[in-house]
Design an enzyme around this catalytic site. Structure first.
Site, PDB file in Angstrom:
ATOM      1  CB  VAL A 119     135.430   6.756 147.832  1.00  0.00           C
ATOM      2  CG1 VAL A 119     134.594   6.415 146.610  1.00  0.00           C
ATOM      3  CG2 VAL A 119     136.735   7.430 147.402  1.00  0.00           C
ATOM      4  CG  ASP A 120     135.602  11.832 151.454  1.00  0.00           C
ATOM      5  OD1 ASP A 120     134.517  11.682 152.037  1.00  0.00           O
ATOM      6  OD2 ASP A 120     135.825  12.772 150.661  1.00  0.00           O
ATOM      7  CG  HIS A 135     131.192   6.659 142.885  1.00  0.00           C
ATOM      8  ND1 HIS A 135     131.510   7.963 142.548  1.00  0.00           N
ATOM      9  CD2 HIS A 135     130.275   6.262 141.967  1.00  0.00           C
ATOM     10  CE1 HIS A 135     130.823   8.321 141.478  1.00  0.00           C
ATOM     11  NE2 HIS A 135     130.066   7.311 141.107  1.00  0.00           N
ATOM     12  CG  LEU A 278     130.736  23.721 148.239  1.00  0.00           C
ATOM     13  CD1 LEU A 278     131.263  22.423 147.696  1.00  0.00           C
ATOM     14  CD2 LEU A 278     129.215  23.731 148.189  1.00  0.00           C
TER      15      LEU A 278
END
Length: 296
Positions: A119-120, A135, A278
């Site tokens: 949600v950033d 979300h 990542l």
């Protein structure tokens, strides 16, 4: 493309699919049209903690549920007081090498779609404007009365005007953008209503205990169906909202690859499983596939 899984011993004692390196993931992406499903692990290198990693906040913090938020004014005051303090950390966060690599792979055609559980807003900030935010996003606010949506920055200015330097009282920030605060500080916090109707404002995100809108879920299924394979990045797949797409891809015969530090709930469905940081892993893949220029 067929990937034959190999295995390593997981920290939990079971076995998880594991490639010897990123070679299998690179081959998967080389075939192009791969849908990406990202989770909180992709944003930790931007300074936003995850929920379930080794230092995940669920070990010490239980997020507010939708039922709690709507149940009482006291609960909403607690949420907005804590979120007001933590919002600055989320708002200041910048995309990291992983987000930039995903966008480069999307531009080059190796990635066909991006679905994120985060949600950033960092995929959007990296240039992936059409990323589906499963979300929702913390940078938007919705009124539960009239349905009006507005910018979080506007609400932040209003809350600051009502509460002065309250935001400086925070501590550790959680993935949902809030912090732990003493009860006495929370009790003194003033909450702003909707400017249009005076109703209750809520961040435009799906709380725990709340359902993802059906149209958004359908869109995600369509994107997975249109892709040739599914690549999961930085998600433990603990909650069904993300795991269902992994199960769907596997059920329809699409290869699933997972790059995540730690075991996931979807490992049994993965043809290849890689445990790597990542940012570096995705940058290396993008360089190998010509989506990013090689290092000088």
């Amino acid at each position: 493309m067929h990937l034959r899984p190999t295995y390593e011993k997981a920290a939990t004692g079971g076995s998880v699919p594991q490639a010897g390196g990123l070679e299998d993931v690179g081959r998967l992406l080389a075939g192009r049209d791969v849908a990406v499903l990202s989770g909180a692990g992709l944003s930790t290198e931007s300074g936003i903690p995850d929920y379930r990693g080794p230092g995940g906040s669920l070990r010490r913090h239980t997020p507010m549920t939708y039922q709690e938020f709507t149940a009482s004014e006291e609960n909403r005051r607690r949420y907005w007081a804590r979120s007001h303090v933590g919002w600055r950390t989320v708002a200041r966060a910048e995309p990291n090498a992983g987000h930039r690599a995903v966008e480069a792979l999307r531009r080059s055609g190796h990635v066909s779609a991006v679905i994120t559980q985060n949600v950033d807003g960092l995929h959007r900030a990296a240039g992936t404007r059409d990323a589906v935010e499963l979300h929702g996003g913390l940078d938007r606010v919705v009124c539960l009365g009239c349905g009006r949506t507005s910018a979080r920055e506007d609400l932040d200015r209003r809350l600051h005007a009502l509460n002065g330097s309250f935001r400086d009282a925070g501590a550790r920030v959680n993935p949902d953008g809030d912090v732990e605060l003493p009860d006495a500080l929370v009790a003194a916090f003033r909450v702003a209503p909707c400017e249009a109707c005076g109703g209750v404002l809520k961040p435009d995100v799906v709380f725990f205990g709340e359902s993802v809108p059906k149209a958004r879920v359908r869109l995600c299924y369509d994107l997975v169906d249109a892709a040739r394979a599914l690549l999961v990045l930085g998600s433990s797949l603990t909650v069904m909202s993300g795991l269902r797409f992994v199960r769907h891809a596997a059920r329809t015969g699409k290869p699933v690859a997972i790059v995540n530090q730690g075991a996931t709930r979807g490992d049994d469905h993965a043809a290849v499983r890689v445990s790597r940081p990542l940012g570096a892993a995705l940058t290396a893949l993008a360089e190998q596939l010509g989506a990013l220029p090689p290092p000088a």
